[in-house]
Design an enzyme around this catalytic site. Structure first.
Site, PDB file in Angstrom:
ATOM      1  N   LYS A   1      11.827 -27.243   6.151  1.00  0.00           N
ATOM      2  CA  LYS A   1      13.102 -27.426   6.849  1.00  0.00           C
ATOM      3  C   LYS A   1      13.790 -28.688   6.356  1.00  0.00           C
ATOM      4  CE  LYS A   1      12.129 -24.750  10.903  1.00  0.00           C
ATOM      5  NZ  LYS A   1      13.228 -23.797  10.849  1.00  0.00           N
TER       6      LYS A   1
ATOM      7  N   HIS B   1       1.517 -26.250  12.609  1.00  0.00           N
ATOM      8  CA  HIS B   1       2.889 -26.776  12.628  1.00  0.00           C
ATOM      9  C   HIS B   1       2.992 -28.135  13.334  1.00  0.00           C
ATOM     10  CE1 HIS B   1       3.870 -22.882  11.166  1.00  0.00           C
ATOM     11  NE2 HIS B   1       3.769 -22.252  12.315  1.00  0.00           N
TER      12      HIS B   1
ATOM     13  N   LYS C   1       5.239 -20.250  24.702  1.00  0.00           N
ATOM     14  CA  LYS C   1       6.111 -19.073  24.659  1.00  0.00           C
ATOM     15  C   LYS C   1       6.734 -18.862  26.023  1.00  0.00           C
ATOM     16  CE  LYS C   1       3.786 -16.704  20.943  1.00  0.00           C
ATOM     17  NZ  LYS C   1       4.878 -16.893  19.986  1.00  0.00           N
TER      18      LYS C   1
ATOM     19  N   ASP D   1       3.466 -23.877   5.084  1.00  0.00           N
ATOM     20  CA  ASP D   1       3.804 -24.101   6.486  1.00  0.00           C
ATOM     21  C   ASP D   1       5.318 -24.256   6.487  1.00  0.00           C
ATOM     22  OD1 ASP D   1       4.505 -25.178   8.969  1.00  0.00           O
ATOM     23  OD2 ASP D   1       2.524 -26.049   9.235  1.00  0.00           O
ATOM     24  N   HIS D   2       6.014 -23.222   6.956  1.00  0.00           N
ATOM     25  CA  HIS D   2       7.466 -23.225   6.724  1.00  0.00           C
ATOM     26  C   HIS D   2       8.178 -24.356   7.458  1.00  0.00           C
ATOM     27  CE1 HIS D   2       7.350 -20.762  10.378  1.00  0.00           C
ATOM     28  NE2 HIS D   2       8.568 -21.190  10.592  1.00  0.00           N
TER      29      HIS D   2
ATOM     30  N   ARG E   1       0.801  -1.218   0.000  1.00  0.00           N
ATOM     31  CA  ARG E   1       0.000   0.000   0.000  1.00  0.00           C
ATOM     32  C   ARG E   1       0.838   1.274   0.000  1.00  0.00           C
ATOM     33  NH1 ARG E   1      -4.349  -0.187   4.657  1.00  0.00           N
ATOM     34  NH2 ARG E   1      -2.396  -0.680   5.680  1.00  0.00           N
TER      35      ARG E   1
HETATM   36  P1  NAD Z   1       2.774  -6.643   8.330  1.00  0.00           P
HETATM   37  O1  NAD Z   1       1.662  -5.939   9.031  1.00  0.00           O
HETATM   38  O2  NAD Z   1       4.160  -6.386   8.751  1.00  0.00           O
HETATM   39  O3  NAD Z   1       2.706  -6.264   6.776  1.00  0.00           O
HETATM   40  C1  NAD Z   1       1.489  -6.160   6.093  1.00  0.00           C
HETATM   41  C2  NAD Z   1       1.741  -5.805   4.635  1.00  0.00           C
HETATM   42  O4  NAD Z   1       0.474  -5.780   3.973  1.00  0.00           O
HETATM   43  C3  NAD Z   1       2.386  -4.444   4.397  1.00  0.00           C
HETATM   44  O5  NAD Z   1       3.312  -4.572   3.334  1.00  0.00           O
HETATM   45  C4  NAD Z   1       1.210  -3.571   3.933  1.00  0.00           C
HETATM   46  O6  NAD Z   1       1.588  -2.531   3.052  1.00  0.00           O
HETATM   47  C5  NAD Z   1       0.387  -4.587   3.200  1.00  0.00           C
HETATM   48  N1  NAD Z   1      -1.026  -4.177   3.132  1.00  0.00           N
HETATM   49  C6  NAD Z   1      -1.883  -3.980   4.162  1.00  0.00           C
HETATM   50  N2  NAD Z   1      -3.082  -3.591   3.682  1.00  0.00           N
HETATM   51  C7  NAD Z   1      -2.966  -3.542   2.338  1.00  0.00           C
HETATM   52  C8  NAD Z   1      -3.848  -3.203   1.286  1.00  0.00           C
HETATM   53  N3  NAD Z   1      -5.108  -2.841   1.496  1.00  0.00           N
HETATM   54  N4  NAD Z   1      -3.381  -3.276   0.029  1.00  0.00           N
HETATM   55  C9  NAD Z   1      -2.119  -3.649  -0.234  1.00  0.00           C
HETATM   56  N5  NAD Z   1      -1.238  -3.988   0.720  1.00  0.00           N
HETATM   57  C10 NAD Z   1      -1.662  -3.918   1.987  1.00  0.00           C
HETATM   58  O7  NAD Z   1       2.396  -8.186   8.355  1.00  0.00           O
HETATM   59  P2  NAD Z   1       3.394  -9.448   8.352  1.00  0.00           P
HETATM   60  O8  NAD Z   1       3.872  -9.685   9.733  1.00  0.00           O
HETATM   61  O9  NAD Z   1       4.407  -9.290   7.276  1.00  0.00           O
HETATM   62  O10 NAD Z   1       2.397 -10.653   8.019  1.00  0.00           O
HETATM   63  C11 NAD Z   1       1.870 -10.874   6.727  1.00  0.00           C
HETATM   64  C12 NAD Z   1       1.107 -12.211   6.711  1.00  0.00           C
HETATM   65  O11 NAD Z   1       2.002 -13.268   7.014  1.00  0.00           O
HETATM   66  C13 NAD Z   1      -0.011 -12.318   7.748  1.00  0.00           C
HETATM   67  O12 NAD Z   1      -1.032 -13.133   7.223  1.00  0.00           O
HETATM   68  C14 NAD Z   1       0.656 -13.035   8.913  1.00  0.00           C
HETATM   69  O13 NAD Z   1      -0.272 -13.743   9.690  1.00  0.00           O
HETATM   70  C15 NAD Z   1       1.546 -13.988   8.143  1.00  0.00           C
HETATM   71  N6  NAD Z   1       2.708 -14.458   8.902  1.00  0.00           N
HETATM   72  C16 NAD Z   1       3.624 -13.575   9.398  1.00  0.00           C
HETATM   73  C17 NAD Z   1       4.727 -14.040  10.084  1.00  0.00           C
HETATM   74  C18 NAD Z   1       5.775 -13.105  10.607  1.00  0.00           C
HETATM   75  O14 NAD Z   1       6.749 -13.607  11.169  1.00  0.00           O
HETATM   76  N7  NAD Z   1       5.646 -11.818  10.453  1.00  0.00           N
HETATM   77  C19 NAD Z   1       4.895 -15.411  10.272  1.00  0.00           C
HETATM   78  C20 NAD Z   1       3.960 -16.291   9.740  1.00  0.00           C
HETATM   79  C21 NAD Z   1       2.866 -15.801   9.048  1.00  0.00           C
END
Ligand code: NAD
Length: 483
Positions: A182, A240, A330, A177-178, A51
């Site tokens: 592994k 997981h 945790k 599922d990362h 965004r």
């Molecule tokens: P984050 O909040 O850091 O990033 C969200 C991203 O989505 C940003 O780049 C933002 O610009 C974009 N975004 C939000 N609304 C938008 C819109 N309307 N249009 C376009 N882009 C939009 O989130 P994150 O931590 O990177 O997580 C992303 C996904 O991955 C989630 O589903 C989360 O559950 C999953 N996830 C994250 C992790 C982690 O370690 N961060 C681990 C496993 C799964």
């Protein structure tokens, strides 16, 4: 669907959420690793889509910072990073609106694999899938990669599956599922199905029980309000731990191919017995002032669990009488993810009960250092009669396999390349995810109905007392959480 075979010597990968935490910490560093190893096709294109209003120079600068912070390969220097950044582009896109989609489509090339990684909050998955299809960004060869959480219960997972199925075939959907990416998880399958030694013993006649532990030292920290709506059961067990359990418990698939493997995993999930309330323990950590779980939750009286331990029974011929104990939490003592397969004692000791020696144990470690060892009993060297000791037999074989064995791909790197190659073996199928929710939903519902409060446990320990008791009453104990 009839698949047209298209070359995978290059690809267009669009990362929705390209400025987010996951993209910066895992996805882009994973791709960079690939590049640094000289294995990224020259014409590969990676487009961050998000965004934020920024141009490609600003985005590349953001990714440079991310690589320096999160990639162990950044030490190779700025030239290597510069080379990688040439593959990176940026598109400002509104997932829920009209802006940016035409410009993004213009960047995509014909005749190459297109993969779209949904690294955004799940409520946006449907909007993005729809726009990809209706605005002509995807074709029948395109793939989408979907992050967790995949729903929060059976109903929401079904609804998400239905939405995605409106726009994409199951063969195009990669639910990631990362843990499955592994190296050790794949080594587990090689060890199980590539040797004659293990499979004949891989049943309740010879295996006493299995432990699966995913222990974290971190708390919920800044993710408190998100985590509080989820809890350890939804965040870790349903996906997981369940996947790891499946790989241990499944029957040998006829071939190492996506549906053959996933059919066998599904059978395991469907064979899981419902868990009795006294066979599952919920916990919530406490710490110093301001460090309690509830200090980071939205509701200071939150009863969400940061820890779960449970005894699980796979009700089929192979596993009758061999429990699987799962635990995750945790703020525990160490950061350890491991599977322990504990074999039974030999039926009779010819050396006498005081000679020493214990049951064999196969330990499969996923974190912090990946590896596998088998504990075997041997004679303690030297004079003085027959005394037995246990020694670990290292099955990682780093030395035997040479220096390249150290350079194992990171989980995200491997899984993204599997998406590009069109290999779904290590990704969850829709019916698997639904079956897992169908099994976890009643456990969660029971907690809610019976208003089960989590047992408090001190940070830095191995969880609530009741978790130790879960095994003690079966005459067993958890393997120490140690690094
Ligand atoms: P984050 O909040 O850091 O990033 C969200 C991203 O989505 C940003 O780049 C933002 O610009 C974009 N975004 C939000 N609304 C938008 C819109 N309307 N249009 C376009 N882009 C939009 O989130 P994150 O931590 O990177 O997580 C992303 C996904 O991955 C989630 O589903 C989360 O559950 C999953 N996830 C994250 C992790 C982690 O370690 N961060 C681990 C496993 C799964």
């Amino acid at each position: 669907m009839v698949s047209r075979v298209i070359p995978v010597d290059t690809f267009d990968l669009v990362i929705f959420g390209g400025t987010g935490d996951l993209a910066r910490r895992k996805i882009l560093p994973g791709l960079f690793r690939r590049f640094a190893a000289g294995q990224m096709p020259e014409a590969a294109q990676v487009i961050g889509a998000a965004r934020s209003d920024m141009d490609v120079t600003e985005y590349r600068s953001m990714i440079r910072d991310a690589l320096k912070e999160f990639s162990d390969k950044a030490e190779q220097g700025d030239d290597v990073i510069d080379g990688f950044l040439e593959h990176i582009d940026y598109a400002q896109v509104d997932a829920q609106g009209d802006d940016g989609w035409d410009a993004l489509r213009e960047k995509l090339r014909d005749g190459v694999v297109r993969a779209f990684y949904f690294s955004v909050a799940p409520f946006l998955f449907g909007d993005i899938a729809e726009r990809l299809k209706t605005r002509g960004l995807s074709d029948d060869q395109s793939r989408i990669v979907v992050e967790k959480p995949f729903g929060r219960d059976l109903e929401t997972a079904r609804s998400l599956n239905r939405t995605l199925a409106t726009f994409f075939d199951e063969g195009q959907i990669y639910r990631i599922d990362h843990y499955l990416g592994k190296e050790t998880v794949q080594n587990l399958m090689a060890v199980r199905f590539g040797n004659i030694l293990f499979e004949p013993l891989w049943n309740s006649q010879f295996i006493d029980h299995v432990q699966i532990t995913v222990a974290e030292t971190v708390g919920v920290g800044g993710r408190g309000s998100y985590y509080d709506k989820s809890g350890a059961m939804r965040d870790m067990v349903q996906n997981h731990l369940m996947q790891l359990l499946c790989l241990i418990a499944m029957e040998p698939p006829a071939r190492f191919e996506p549906d053959a493997v996933r059919d066998e995993k599904l059978k395991v999930i469907r064979a899981l017995e419902p868990v009795a309330p006294n066979e599952v323990v919920r916990g919530q950590y406490e710490g110093a002032e301001g460090e309690n779980y509830v200090d980071h939750a939205e509701d200071p009286r939150s009863t969400t669990e940061s820890f779960v331990a449970m005894k699980v029974q796979v009700a089929n011929w192979r596993w009758q009488g061999t429990p699987f104990y799962l635990r995750t939490g945790k703020k525990l003592r160490s950061r350890v993810s491991e599977i322990v397969v504990r074999f039974r004692e030999p039926p009779h000791s010819i050396f006498g009960k005081d000679a020493g020696g214990r049951a064999n144990e196969l330990a499969i470690r996923l974190q912090p250092d990946e590896g596998m060892d088998l504990r075997v009993t041997i004679k303690e060297p030297g004079p003085g009669g027959m005394r037995l000791v246990d020694v670990p037999l290292d099955m990682t074989f780093a030395e035997a396999l040479g220096p390249d064995a150290e350079e194992v791909p990171d989980a995200y790197e491997r899984l993204i390349m599997d998406v590009i190659r069109g290999n779904q073996t290590l990704f969850m199928r829709g019916d698997e995810v639904e079956a897992a929710w169908a099994w976890t939903d009643p456990i969660i519902a029971n907690w809610e109905e019976a208003k089960v409060r989590p047992a408090k446990y001190d940070s830095g320990t191995s969880g609530p007392e009741a978790s130790l008791e879960l095994l003690h009453r079966d005459g067993r104990r958890w393997r120490d959480i140690r690094t």
